[in-house]
Design an enzyme around this catalytic site. Structure first.
Site, PDB file in Angstrom:
ATOM      1  CB  SER A 242      -1.004  -0.171   1.249  1.00 58.02           C
ATOM      2  OG  SER A 242      -0.033  -0.156   2.307  1.00 58.02           O
ATOM      3  CG  HIS A 272      -0.712  -5.358   2.131  1.00 61.50           C
ATOM      4  ND1 HIS A 272      -0.158  -4.721   3.103  1.00 61.50           N
ATOM      5  CD2 HIS A 272      -0.829  -3.996   1.479  1.00 61.50           C
ATOM      6  CE1 HIS A 272      -0.199  -3.657   3.760  1.00 61.50           C
ATOM      7  NE2 HIS A 272      -0.241  -3.084   1.999  1.00 61.50           N
ATOM      8  CG  HIS A 319       5.944  -8.995   7.775  1.00 60.54           C
ATOM      9  ND1 HIS A 319       6.908  -8.270   7.224  1.00 60.54           N
ATOM     10  CD2 HIS A 319       4.720  -8.492   7.666  1.00 60.54           C
ATOM     11  CE1 HIS A 319       6.363  -6.931   6.829  1.00 60.54           C
ATOM     12  NE2 HIS A 319       5.357  -7.057   7.243  1.00 60.54           N
ATOM     13  NE  ARG A 328       2.383  -4.192  12.379  1.00 58.48           N
ATOM     14  CZ  ARG A 328       2.195  -4.443  10.609  1.00 58.48           C
ATOM     15  NH1 ARG A 328       2.047  -3.104  10.451  1.00 58.48           N
ATOM     16  NH2 ARG A 328       2.648  -5.077  10.648  1.00 58.48           N
ATOM     17  CG  ASP A 374      -3.270  -8.400   8.777  1.00 58.18           C
ATOM     18  OD1 ASP A 374      -3.517  -6.703   9.226  1.00 58.18           O
ATOM     19  OD2 ASP A 374      -2.527  -8.122   7.832  1.00 58.18           O
TER      20      ASP A 374
HETATM   21  N1  HAX Z   1       1.232 -19.805   6.054  1.00 52.81           N
HETATM   22  C1  HAX Z   1       1.401 -20.876   5.040  1.00 52.81           C
HETATM   23  N2  HAX Z   1       2.406 -20.500   3.920  1.00 52.81           N
HETATM   24  C2  HAX Z   1       3.586 -19.158   4.284  1.00 52.81           C
HETATM   25  C3  HAX Z   1       2.679 -18.554   4.885  1.00 52.81           C
HETATM   26  C4  HAX Z   1       1.834 -18.332   6.018  1.00 52.81           C
HETATM   27  N3  HAX Z   1       1.052 -17.752   7.160  1.00 52.81           N
HETATM   28  N4  HAX Z   1       3.934 -17.959   5.404  1.00 52.81           N
HETATM   29  C5  HAX Z   1       4.944 -17.987   4.265  1.00 52.81           C
HETATM   30  N5  HAX Z   1       4.465 -19.185   3.759  1.00 52.81           N
HETATM   31  C6  HAX Z   1       4.828 -19.483   2.915  1.00 52.81           C
HETATM   32  C7  HAX Z   1       5.142 -18.920   1.258  1.00 52.81           C
HETATM   33  O1  HAX Z   1       3.763 -18.910   0.754  1.00 52.81           O
HETATM   34  C8  HAX Z   1       5.867 -19.239   0.952  1.00 52.81           C
HETATM   35  O2  HAX Z   1       5.714 -20.171   0.600  1.00 52.81           O
HETATM   36  P1  HAX Z   1       5.877 -21.344  -1.584  1.00 52.81           P
HETATM   37  O3  HAX Z   1       7.110 -20.658  -1.276  1.00 52.81           O
HETATM   38  O4  HAX Z   1       5.252 -22.522  -1.475  1.00 52.81           O
HETATM   39  O5  HAX Z   1       5.053 -20.319  -2.531  1.00 52.81           O
HETATM   40  C9  HAX Z   1       6.986 -19.629   1.643  1.00 52.81           C
HETATM   41  O6  HAX Z   1       6.206 -19.699   2.942  1.00 52.81           O
HETATM   42  C10 HAX Z   1       7.721 -18.550   1.533  1.00 52.81           C
HETATM   43  O7  HAX Z   1       7.879 -17.212   1.961  1.00 52.81           O
HETATM   44  P2  HAX Z   1       8.502 -16.626   2.936  1.00 52.81           P
HETATM   45  O8  HAX Z   1       9.982 -15.721   2.110  1.00 52.81           O
HETATM   46  O9  HAX Z   1       7.975 -17.057   4.646  1.00 52.81           O
HETATM   47  O10 HAX Z   1       7.169 -15.508   3.190  1.00 52.81           O
HETATM   48  P3  HAX Z   1       7.203 -14.601   2.186  1.00 52.81           P
HETATM   49  O11 HAX Z   1       7.620 -12.839   2.135  1.00 52.81           O
HETATM   50  O12 HAX Z   1       7.313 -14.940   0.546  1.00 52.81           O
HETATM   51  O13 HAX Z   1       5.217 -13.406   1.808  1.00 52.81           O
HETATM   52  C11 HAX Z   1       3.825 -12.677   3.293  1.00 52.81           C
HETATM   53  C12 HAX Z   1       5.155 -12.795   3.620  1.00 52.81           C
HETATM   54  C13 HAX Z   1       2.714 -11.992   4.087  1.00 52.81           C
HETATM   55  C14 HAX Z   1       2.540 -12.554   1.813  1.00 52.81           C
HETATM   56  C15 HAX Z   1       3.019 -14.867   4.155  1.00 52.81           C
HETATM   57  O14 HAX Z   1       4.254 -14.664   5.213  1.00 52.81           O
HETATM   58  C16 HAX Z   1       1.842 -14.798   4.130  1.00 52.81           C
HETATM   59  O15 HAX Z   1       1.236 -15.445   3.120  1.00 52.81           O
HETATM   60  N6  HAX Z   1       0.836 -14.866   4.812  1.00 52.81           N
HETATM   61  C17 HAX Z   1      -0.040 -14.668   4.984  1.00 52.81           C
HETATM   62  C18 HAX Z   1      -1.153 -14.182   5.587  1.00 52.81           C
HETATM   63  C19 HAX Z   1      -0.843 -12.806   6.200  1.00 52.81           C
HETATM   64  O16 HAX Z   1      -0.800 -12.912   6.479  1.00 52.81           O
HETATM   65  N7  HAX Z   1      -0.389 -11.399   5.293  1.00 52.81           N
HETATM   66  C20 HAX Z   1      -0.191 -10.204   5.767  1.00 52.81           C
HETATM   67  C21 HAX Z   1       0.873  -9.902   6.359  1.00 52.81           C
HETATM   68  C22 HAX Z   1       1.436  -7.997   6.823  1.00 52.81           C
HETATM   69  C23 HAX Z   1       0.445  -7.536   6.269  1.00 52.81           C
HETATM   70  O17 HAX Z   1       0.208  -6.619   5.041  1.00 52.81           O
HETATM   71  N8  HAX Z   1      -0.529  -6.824   6.512  1.00 52.81           N
HETATM   72  O18 HAX Z   1      -1.514  -5.845   6.064  1.00 52.81           O
END
Ligand code: HAX
Length: 442
Positions: A242, A272, A319, A328, A374
């Protein structure tokens, strides 16, 4: 499937295999002086290429706003009369000016925002034009776009403004937009969930207190929650979707309304800001599937594993930058301990906190198994009666305006450039690893 779609799928499968190979065998090769092949494919993690004045994120310690951590802000920012949580107006001042505000500074911002909060009727008409079933974030971005008619920056640019004055008009737009957002968001809430029974603003209240009032919540606990919520969601340095989108769109000299609406479309994604609705949806579904009440640790464990087996992420965990529990999350946990320690859903959130990290750690690929902002917010809102979880990301969006709009003021004050990084194709990557093209700018 149409033949063109089938053809696309075949091409995508083929290139996917090649890209996996490139990442495995050449991921660490530098495609230019500072960026590896893997970073170009994987969301530019760890690439430093932005300047954002308002806050700085440490992977282990979490966010600091102009050097102040969340616990420090909760102590040092001015509060409402009889309140214990910081006023978001004070955080806005801090992000904008870089110094802690006095009580008078905060009162000044509160009253300026109150005076500027008028929303023209065509904005409400634009919201009303959408079906009631539209997601609240869709209504929110449409409303922000409709508000763009009010941009003083766009008018001044059309009239031929001098570069030196960009910051001044951006500042006016930023304050006007922040002033109007609670009214717009509350309108959406009351339209969608309360039969269009709207509540007029109370000009005597602080920005977040008045927002709670217009949503229809007079409980002092909820008002305090809104003040804390609006502070902790306001900013998370510049690279998150964002903030980055707002900055990127602003870099083409789009005004604050156009830039912020773009950022909000990014916030509306489930990885996000939409994660806040996904978390509570996931917890409520788990509770229902397990027959209601507080589940056991073993039941939660089994549910988390099922979520993962179904190819889904556990919302609220992980994250891109943080590597420890998000402060937070901790601030919300403390709020719950002080105000609503016996709430059943809050207890489930805390049990999930004990259960999820070891499971994610065991996967071996998740870089951060800890909860983010979140993971907690929905349970708090639900306690006070705000049960309509599709609305939660709008609350996040109103708060995020404080950080990204303070940043836009700085972008224009510093004359930051049009953002335009270089991109390459996978074909270029293949030629590069074969030594047939040179790394860029080496
Ligand atoms: N559950 C399951 N798998 C997860 C995970 C979770 N909560 N977090 C990461 N992973 C997986 C990823 O999907 C990725 O898998 P693949 O290699 O199979 O694609 C792997 O672990 C490595 O990911 P990472 O390097 O640890 O994490 P990223 O930096 O790529 O992604 C995310 C960060 C926040 C998108 C991710 O942790 C996620 O999807 N979390 C759940 C959704 C969430 O809570 N989002 C909010 C984040 C905070 C925010 O912006 N708030 O607004």
């Amino acid at each position: 499937m149409s033949y063109i779609k089938e053809k696309f799928k075949a091409k995508a499968d083929e290139l996917n295999t090649e890209v996996k190979d490139l990442l495995k065998n050449h991921g660490t090769k530098k495609i230019d002086e500072g960026v590896t092949l893997a970073q170009a494919y994987q969301g530019m993690r760890g690439v430093t290429g932005l300047v954002t004045e308002t806050s700085l994120l440490d992977a282990n310690e979490g966010i600091r706003f102009r050097g102040y951590s969340i616990p420090e802000l909760r102590e040092q920012l001015p509060k409402a009369v009889n309140g214990a949580e910081p006023l978001p107006e004070g955080l806005f001042y801090l992000m904008l000016i870089g110094e802690l505000p006095t009580e008078a500074d905060v009162q000044n911002i509160s009253s300026v925002l109150g005076r500027r909060s008028h929303v023209p009727n065509h904005v409400f008409d634009a919201i009303e034009a959408l079906p009631i079933s539209a997601h609240p974030m869709t209504m929110f971005t449409v409303a922000v776009m409709a508000l763009q008619t009010e941009s003083v920056f766009a008018k001044a640019y059309a009239d031929g403004m001098n570069k030196k004055d960009y910051w001044s008009y951006m500042y006016e737009d930023a304050l006007n937009l922040i002033a109007r957002l609670p009214r717009v968001a509350a309108y959406i809430y009351r339209r969608k969930y309360k039969n269009g029974d709207h509540i007029q603003p109370d000009g005597m209240m602080d920005w977040a207190g008045n927002f709670a009032h217009m949503l229809g919540y007079e409980d002092e606990g909820f008002k305090e929650l809104m003040r804390l919520y609006m502070v902790i969601h306001a900013d998370h340095e510049g690279g998150n979707v964002s903030a980055h989108t707002t900055h990127l769109v602003g870099s083409s000299l789009s005004d604050a309304y156009l830039s912020f609406a773009a950022g909000m479309n990014g916030l509306a994604g489930p990885l996000h800001g939409l994660a806040n609705q996904e978390v509570i949806k996931w917890i409520l579904a788990m509770r229902e599937e397990l027959g209601g009440g507080v589940p056991t640790k073993e039941q939660i464990e089994a549910y988390v594993k099922k979520t993962l087996a179904d190819g889904k992420v556990v919302p609220g965990y992980g994250h891109a930058v943080l590597r420890k529990t998000d402060p937070r999350f901790t601030a919300q946990m403390e709020f719950a301990k002080n105000h609503i320690p016996d709430d059943e859903l809050v207890k489930i959130v805390w049990m999930v906190y004990e259960t999820v990290p070891p499971i994610l750690k065991d996967l071996g690929k998740v870089k951060n198994p800890w909860p983010n902002v979140d993971a907690h917010s929905g349970a708090l809102l639900l306690h006070y009666g705000l049960v309509e979880y599709e609305f939660y990301t709008v609350l996040f969006g109103v708060s995020r305006a404080l950080g990204v709009l303070a940043s836009l003021c700085w972008d224009r004050a510093l004359g930051l450039s049009l953002e335009r990084p270089k991109s390459v194709t996978s074909e270029w990557m293949k030629l590069f690893v074969e030594g047939k093209v040179e790394a860029i700018a080496e």
